[in-house]
Design an enzyme around this catalytic site. Structure first.
Site, PDB file in Angstrom:
ATOM      1  CE  LYS A  19      15.206 -42.980  47.353  1.00 51.02           C
ATOM      2  NZ  LYS A  19      14.485 -42.378  46.189  1.00 51.02           N
TER       3      LYS A  19
ATOM      4  NE  ARG B  61      10.058 -37.947  42.779  1.00 51.75           N
ATOM      5  CZ  ARG B  61       9.781 -36.799  43.384  1.00 51.75           C
ATOM      6  NH1 ARG B  61       9.035 -35.897  42.748  1.00 51.75           N
ATOM      7  NH2 ARG B  61      10.226 -36.532  44.587  1.00 51.75           N
TER       8      ARG B  61
ATOM      9  N   PRO C  73      20.872 -42.306  41.627  1.00 46.18           N
ATOM     10  CG  PRO C  73      22.087 -40.730  42.810  1.00 46.18           C
ATOM     11  CD  PRO C  73      21.179 -40.866  41.639  1.00 46.18           C
ATOM     12  CD  GLU C  74      16.158 -46.101  41.708  1.00 41.03           C
ATOM     13  OE1 GLU C  74      15.538 -47.002  42.300  1.00 41.03           O
ATOM     14  OE2 GLU C  74      15.790 -45.631  40.619  1.00 41.03           O
TER      15      GLU C  74
END
Length: 258
Positions: free
Chosen positions: A51, A248, A2-3
């Protein structure tokens, strides 16, 4: 993953199904809001901001964030859910539709009057009416020593980019993810971010290569050890973040990204 584009699409589906309808039942399966009851209230709108997903119902806002695994699905009343009930965090039921939020990373309910203040920390929304490229550039540039991949993913700079877009944008601009912000030409990068995410806003499958075939849609993301689609060099992998807690995964082509 999901972005901003995924959340935008989810908000559009929810708005199409719920806007203008009266809530017949609400069920918040989150301890802090277990007693919240929105039955009898009208769904005014459902929108995204970066988001984040904002469902405006009556005088309240149901705020959710999908994080990594979350999603919203819309069903007809009585239709069997396609995910286990124990994964549901929020259920909003109206006469024509039932919206279920599964595995949501964040759920909160707050007065509508507080929405602007609560969302004020976010940078300009790449897919929103407030998009301001110059302001996004200004915010990113304020920390010249931060790696560019970290700055792009910081929602306080610009809202909507996740790890997929961050890695792909760095490749498209020929920038190593570790390059400090102060050494990057920011305006073209921010402009490209806007164009790429808007091009994917209404697509079923996100692509940055322009190729919609499965397995050929992205340049470097999650392709460690595979050949670069442009030059054939093996894609490399590392981890990058503001601190050890926020690391990340990053991917880059050592030849195309200097």
């Amino acid at each position: 993953m999901p972005e901003g584009d995924s959340v935008y699409q989810a908000a559009q589906r929810l708005d199409d199904a719920l806007a203008g309808q009266v809530v017949s039942r609400s069920d918040f399966r989150v301890p802090a809001y277990a007693n919240a009851d929105l039955a009898g209230e009208t769904v005014h709108s459902v929108t995204s901001r970066g988001k984040h997903l904002l469902m405006r119902i009556g005088e309240a806002v149901v705020h959710s964030h999908l994080k990594m695994e979350g999603e919203w699905r819309v069903y007809r009343p009585g239709q069997q859910w396609r995910r286990p009930g124990w994964q549901a965090r929020v259920v909003i039921e109206t006469a024509p539709a039932v919206a279920v939020g599964f595995d949501l990373g964040l759920v909160e309910v707050f007065p509508a009057a507080e929405e602007d203040d609560r969302m004020a920390y976010l940078g300009p929304d790449l897919l929103g009416p407030d998009w301001d490229a110059a302001e996004a550039v200004r915010r990113i540039a304020s920390a010249p020593d931060v790696p560019i991949a970290v700055a792009l993913g910081e929602q306080r700079n610009l809202a909507g980019l996740g790890n997929v877009y961050v890695n792909e944008l760095c490749f498209l601009r020929g920038i190593r993810p570790t390059r400090p912000v102060g050494e990057v030409e920011l305006a073209p990068l921010v402009d490209l971010a806007s164009r790429v995410i808007r091009a994917n806003r209404d697509r079923i499958s996100r692509t940055t290569t322009g190729n919609d075939r499965r397995g050929e849609r992205l340049w470097v993301y999650s392709r460690s050890g595979e050949p670069c689609r442009r030059c054939g060099t093996r894609i490399e992998h590392g981890r990058l973040g503001r601190n050890d807690v926020e690391l990340r995964d990053t991917w880059w082509c050592p030849s195309c990204q200097r």
